[in-house]
Write a protein that holds these residues in place. Structure first.
Motif, PDB file in Angstrom:
ATOM      1  N   ARG A   1      -1.169  -1.817   0.151  1.00  0.00           N
ATOM      2  CA  ARG A   1      -0.700  -0.466  -0.192  1.00  0.00           C
ATOM      3  C   ARG A   1      -0.796   0.466   1.007  1.00  0.00           C
ATOM      4  O   ARG A   1       0.106   1.279   1.237  1.00  0.00           O
ATOM      5  CB  ARG A   1      -1.495   0.083  -1.371  1.00  0.00           C
ATOM      6  N   LEU A   2      -1.878   0.366   1.748  1.00  0.00           N
ATOM      7  CA  LEU A   2      -2.019   1.192   2.948  1.00  0.00           C
ATOM      8  C   LEU A   2      -0.938   0.829   3.964  1.00  0.00           C
ATOM      9  O   LEU A   2      -0.322   1.719   4.574  1.00  0.00           O
ATOM     10  CB  LEU A   2      -3.403   0.997   3.553  1.00  0.00           C
ATOM     11  N   ALA A   3      -0.706  -0.467   4.136  1.00  0.00           N
ATOM     12  CA  ALA A   3       0.315  -0.912   5.082  1.00  0.00           C
ATOM     13  C   ALA A   3       1.688  -0.393   4.678  1.00  0.00           C
ATOM     14  O   ALA A   3       2.465   0.074   5.523  1.00  0.00           O
ATOM     15  CB  ALA A   3       0.327  -2.438   5.159  1.00  0.00           C
ATOM     16  N   ALA A   4       2.009  -0.464   3.389  1.00  0.00           N
ATOM     17  CA  ALA A   4       3.314   0.008   2.923  1.00  0.00           C
ATOM     18  C   ALA A   4       3.449   1.518   3.087  1.00  0.00           C
ATOM     19  O   ALA A   4       4.504   2.015   3.492  1.00  0.00           O
ATOM     20  CB  ALA A   4       3.510  -0.383   1.458  1.00  0.00           C
ATOM     21  N   THR A   5       2.381   2.246   2.796  1.00  0.00           N
ATOM     22  CA  THR A   5       2.429   3.703   2.921  1.00  0.00           C
ATOM     23  C   THR A   5       2.612   4.125   4.376  1.00  0.00           C
ATOM     24  O   THR A   5       3.442   4.995   4.692  1.00  0.00           O
ATOM     25  CB  THR A   5       1.145   4.334   2.365  1.00  0.00           C
ATOM     26  N   LEU A   6       1.847   3.524   5.279  1.00  0.00           N
ATOM     27  CA  LEU A   6       1.984   3.854   6.694  1.00  0.00           C
ATOM     28  C   LEU A   6       3.366   3.447   7.221  1.00  0.00           C
ATOM     29  O   LEU A   6       3.936   4.133   8.071  1.00  0.00           O
ATOM     30  CB  LEU A   6       0.887   3.164   7.503  1.00  0.00           C
ATOM     31  N   LEU A   7       3.892   2.340   6.707  1.00  0.00           N
ATOM     32  CA  LEU A   7       5.256   1.938   7.077  1.00  0.00           C
ATOM     33  C   LEU A   7       6.253   2.993   6.637  1.00  0.00           C
ATOM     34  O   LEU A   7       7.161   3.359   7.400  1.00  0.00           O
ATOM     35  CB  LEU A   7       5.585   0.597   6.439  1.00  0.00           C
ATOM     36  N   GLY A   8       6.089   3.503   5.417  1.00  0.00           N
ATOM     37  CA  GLY A   8       6.978   4.557   4.931  1.00  0.00           C
ATOM     38  C   GLY A   8       6.908   5.807   5.791  1.00  0.00           C
ATOM     39  O   GLY A   8       7.936   6.422   6.092  1.00  0.00           O
TER      40      GLY A   8
ATOM     41  N   SER B   1       2.363  -4.165   9.527  1.00  0.00           N
ATOM     42  CA  SER B   1       2.638  -3.729   8.161  1.00  0.00           C
ATOM     43  C   SER B   1       3.299  -4.842   7.358  1.00  0.00           C
ATOM     44  O   SER B   1       2.941  -5.072   6.191  1.00  0.00           O
ATOM     45  CB  SER B   1       3.530  -2.482   8.170  1.00  0.00           C
ATOM     46  N   GLY B   2       4.246  -5.553   7.972  1.00  0.00           N
ATOM     47  CA  GLY B   2       4.890  -6.652   7.262  1.00  0.00           C
ATOM     48  C   GLY B   2       3.918  -7.749   6.890  1.00  0.00           C
ATOM     49  O   GLY B   2       3.904  -8.229   5.745  1.00  0.00           O
ATOM     50  N   VAL B   3       3.073  -8.146   7.840  1.00  0.00           N
ATOM     51  CA  VAL B   3       2.096  -9.202   7.576  1.00  0.00           C
ATOM     52  C   VAL B   3       1.076  -8.749   6.539  1.00  0.00           C
ATOM     53  O   VAL B   3       0.693  -9.518   5.640  1.00  0.00           O
ATOM     54  CB  VAL B   3       1.389  -9.620   8.885  1.00  0.00           C
TER      55      VAL B   3
ATOM     56  N   SER C   1      12.310   3.785   3.908  1.00  0.00           N
ATOM     57  CA  SER C   1      11.108   4.601   3.849  1.00  0.00           C
ATOM     58  C   SER C   1      10.693   4.856   2.402  1.00  0.00           C
ATOM     59  O   SER C   1       9.520   4.716   2.045  1.00  0.00           O
ATOM     60  CB  SER C   1      11.342   5.932   4.574  1.00  0.00           C
ATOM     61  N   GLY C   2      11.664   5.232   1.577  1.00  0.00           N
ATOM     62  CA  GLY C   2      11.366   5.472   0.162  1.00  0.00           C
ATOM     63  C   GLY C   2      10.852   4.233  -0.541  1.00  0.00           C
ATOM     64  O   GLY C   2       9.908   4.299  -1.345  1.00  0.00           O
ATOM     65  N   ILE C   3      11.459   3.082  -0.241  1.00  0.00           N
ATOM     66  CA  ILE C   3      11.003   1.829  -0.841  1.00  0.00           C
ATOM     67  C   ILE C   3       9.562   1.543  -0.436  1.00  0.00           C
ATOM     68  O   ILE C   3       8.731   1.138  -1.268  1.00  0.00           O
ATOM     69  CB  ILE C   3      11.918   0.671  -0.400  1.00  0.00           C
ATOM     70  N   ALA C   4       9.240   1.762   0.836  1.00  0.00           N
ATOM     71  CA  ALA C   4       7.877   1.531   1.309  1.00  0.00           C
ATOM     72  C   ALA C   4       6.883   2.447   0.607  1.00  0.00           C
ATOM     73  O   ALA C   4       5.779   2.018   0.241  1.00  0.00           O
ATOM     74  CB  ALA C   4       7.806   1.727   2.822  1.00  0.00           C
ATOM     75  N   PHE C   5       7.255   3.711   0.402  1.00  0.00           N
ATOM     76  CA  PHE C   5       6.364   4.643  -0.299  1.00  0.00           C
ATOM     77  C   PHE C   5       6.128   4.188  -1.745  1.00  0.00           C
ATOM     78  O   PHE C   5       5.001   4.290  -2.254  1.00  0.00           O
ATOM     79  CB  PHE C   5       6.943   6.049  -0.284  1.00  0.00           C
TER      80      PHE C   5
END
Length: 226
Positions: free
Chosen positions: A167-174, A156-158, A211-215
């Motif tokens: 966006r998908l990576a950030a959402t799944l991270l959240g 997700s970071g990469v 989590s909120g930031i990632a979403f």
């Protein structure tokens, strides 16, 4: 948990109350308050954590952890600011000094959290025994989940850094971080609410915030087309 302000700062309790009061008072101006909070977190990293934690205690994992978290909060505050409408100053459109600082730092806002989770993902492979001890006992396969979570954090970071399915990576991270809040951090905080000066409850709030930031990043960061 790293104490703030550090012991060498005079009038430590005064600074704690001043920062807390500022966050409450300026909360009515949401975007400027978020941007200003981000710059405060950046100042903490540059003038507190790096010279007095990371450099002096370079081999201590906790010092790096605290610095990376503060750095992620810097970027996260800017992510929040960027998701809010810009407010006119005195009815005009002339940008303020803070607005100019926002415009300078805003393109960098996605990187701090992405860097933090990628580094923490590597920690899963370096400090495997420590991380696997955090997996709840009722979940089988603690070693598998330790490595799986490490790979997920790095991926997700990469993905966010190189802007591939960001966006998908950030959402799944959240989603992953929120699950950790529910099954890991909250139970640990309930089991030991006052241990290490309430560090477990601090971890709950940190993970929930990340989590909120990632979403938010999952809905706002730009992506490559095609």
């Amino acid at each position: 948990m790293v104490a703030w302000p550090p012991a060498w700062v005079p009038f430590r309790h005064v600074w704690v109350h001043l920062v807390g009061a500022a966050l409450i008072v300026f909360g009515r101006w949401r975007r400027p308050a978020a941007a200003l909070s981000g710059l405060v977190f950046l100042a903490f990293v540059l003038f507190l954590h790096i010279p007095h934690d990371v450099i002096i205690h370079a081999t201590r994992m906790g010092s790096w952890t605290a610095a990376f978290k503060e750095f992620a909060f810097f970027g996260g505050a800017l992510v929040v600011a960027g998701s809010l409408p810009r407010q006119a100053i005195d009815g005009g459109v002339k940008p303020s000094v803070l607005s100019k600082l926002e415009d300078f730092f805003m393109p960098l806002s996605k990187y701090p959290l992405a860097i933090m989770v990628a580094v923490f993902g590597l920690d899963h492979f370096i400090y495997t025994d420590l991380v696997r001890s955090l997996v709840p006992r009722w979940i089988p396969g603690d070693l598998f989940w330790t490595y799986f979570a490490g790979i997920a954090l790095i991926a997700s970071g990469v993905g966010i850094i190189i802007n591939v399915k960001a966006r998908l990576a950030a959402t799944l991270l959240g989603v992953m971080l929120f699950i950790w809040v529910i099954i890991l951090h909250i139970p640990r905080a309930i089991a030991d609410p006052s241990g290490t000066l309430g560090n477990e409850w601090t971890s709950v709030c940190e993970a929930f915030a990340f989590s909120g930031i990632a979403f938010i990043m999952g809905r706002t960061i730009p992506e490559k087309r095609g």
